[in-house]
Design a protein around this motif. Structure first.
Motif, PDB file in Angstrom:
ATOM      1  N   UNK A 181      11.271  40.424 -13.397  1.00  0.00           N
ATOM      2  CA  UNK A 181       9.878  39.954 -13.435  1.00  0.00           C
ATOM      3  C   UNK A 181       9.612  38.977 -12.291  1.00  0.00           C
ATOM      4  N   UNK A 182      10.517  38.040 -12.090  1.00  0.00           N
ATOM      5  CA  UNK A 182      10.340  37.040 -11.032  1.00  0.00           C
ATOM      6  C   UNK A 182      10.298  37.713  -9.663  1.00  0.00           C
ATOM      7  N   UNK A 224      13.582  34.605  -1.231  1.00  0.00           N
ATOM      8  CA  UNK A 224      14.927  34.022  -1.224  1.00  0.00           C
ATOM      9  C   UNK A 224      15.518  34.072  -2.625  1.00  0.00           C
ATOM     10  N   UNK A 225      16.830  34.068  -2.664  1.00  0.00           N
ATOM     11  CA  UNK A 225      17.539  34.055  -3.943  1.00  0.00           C
ATOM     12  C   UNK A 225      17.169  32.791  -4.717  1.00  0.00           C
ATOM     13  N   UNK A 234      15.533  32.658  -8.430  1.00  0.00           N
ATOM     14  CA  UNK A 234      16.253  31.968  -9.513  1.00  0.00           C
ATOM     15  C   UNK A 234      15.387  30.892 -10.162  1.00  0.00           C
ATOM     16  N   UNK A 235      14.702  30.110  -9.337  1.00  0.00           N
ATOM     17  CA  UNK A 235      13.815  29.064  -9.868  1.00  0.00           C
ATOM     18  C   UNK A 235      12.735  29.682 -10.747  1.00  0.00           C
ATOM     19  N   UNK A 236      12.107  30.741 -10.261  1.00  0.00           N
ATOM     20  CA  UNK A 236      11.030  31.394 -11.000  1.00  0.00           C
ATOM     21  C   UNK A 236      11.537  32.025 -12.291  1.00  0.00           C
ATOM     22  N   UNK A 237      12.734  32.603 -12.236  1.00  0.00           N
ATOM     23  CA  UNK A 237      13.306  33.266 -13.418  1.00  0.00           C
ATOM     24  C   UNK A 237      13.968  32.289 -14.375  1.00  0.00           C
ATOM     25  N   UNK A 238      14.242  31.066 -13.902  1.00  0.00           N
ATOM     26  CA  UNK A 238      14.920  30.082 -14.751  1.00  0.00           C
ATOM     27  C   UNK A 238      16.391  30.403 -14.955  1.00  0.00           C
TER      28      UNK A 238
END
Length: 182
Positions: free
Chosen positions: A14-15, A29-30, A34-38
């Motif tokens: 989703x992110x 960027x990875x 990661x930040x968006x997906x938590x």
């Protein structure tokens, strides 16, 4: 796959799709995904090797769902319309993957899904197959040609900025060999 891992994979997909809809795929960027997906970077790398492969994976899941029943449809035109409707819904993602042609993993997903649908169509409708492709190597060539041409046509459609699915479907099918449409 355990439930926690499935939740992480879905959050990453989703992110990646959300971010790919607002910026070019090459700019993802990875860390941002990661930040968006938590999730952590370690979790990311358990599910993908790069942002582009994660986006390709997410699109693959959606495309498989969209075209899951291609052999059951009444016409190839209907299947083409469903495919293009998906592309239209994800146009920002696909356009963000154009540089000037689709990123290789995205192109590969589209070609693989389209080819599988065409193989299924031929299996369900053997009567349309012309004698010239009645052996496996010839059939594989015809399917690869049609799938690759469809992806190239989708790229041209995306670059044109047009969003009329019916028009694009007619244009792609008009360029297809007549026997596919019997």
């Amino acid at each position: 796959m355990d439930p926690r891992s499935m939740r992480s994979r879905e959050a990453l997909r989703r992110a990646a799709l959300d971010l790919a809809a607002v910026r070019p795929l090459t700019d993802l960027s990875v860390s941002e995904i990661c930040r968006t997906a938590g999730v952590t970077r370690d979790t990311f790398y358990r599910h993908a090797d790069a942002p582009v492969s994660l986006v390709a994976d997410a699109l693959s899941v959606e495309l498989a769902d969209v075209l899951s029943d291609v052999g059951e449809l009444d016409s190839l035109s209907t299947a083409e319309g469903l495919l293009l409707q998906h592309v239209k819904q994800r146009a920002d993602v696909y356009r963000g993957a154009l540089h000037p042609s689709l990123a290789a993993p995205i192109r590969a997903v589209l070609e693989r899904v389209i080819a599988a649908g065409l193989e299924e169509w031929l299996a369900r409708h053997p009567e349309i197959e012309p004698p010239a492709i009645d052996d496996l190597p010839s059939r594989e060539i015809a399917v690869a040609y049609a799938a690759g041409g469809t992806v190239a046509a989708i790229e041209a459609w995306l670059r044109s900025g047009a969003d009329d699915v019916a028009w694009a479907t007619r244009a792609i099918l008009a360029a297809s060999p007549e026997w596919w449409l019997r």
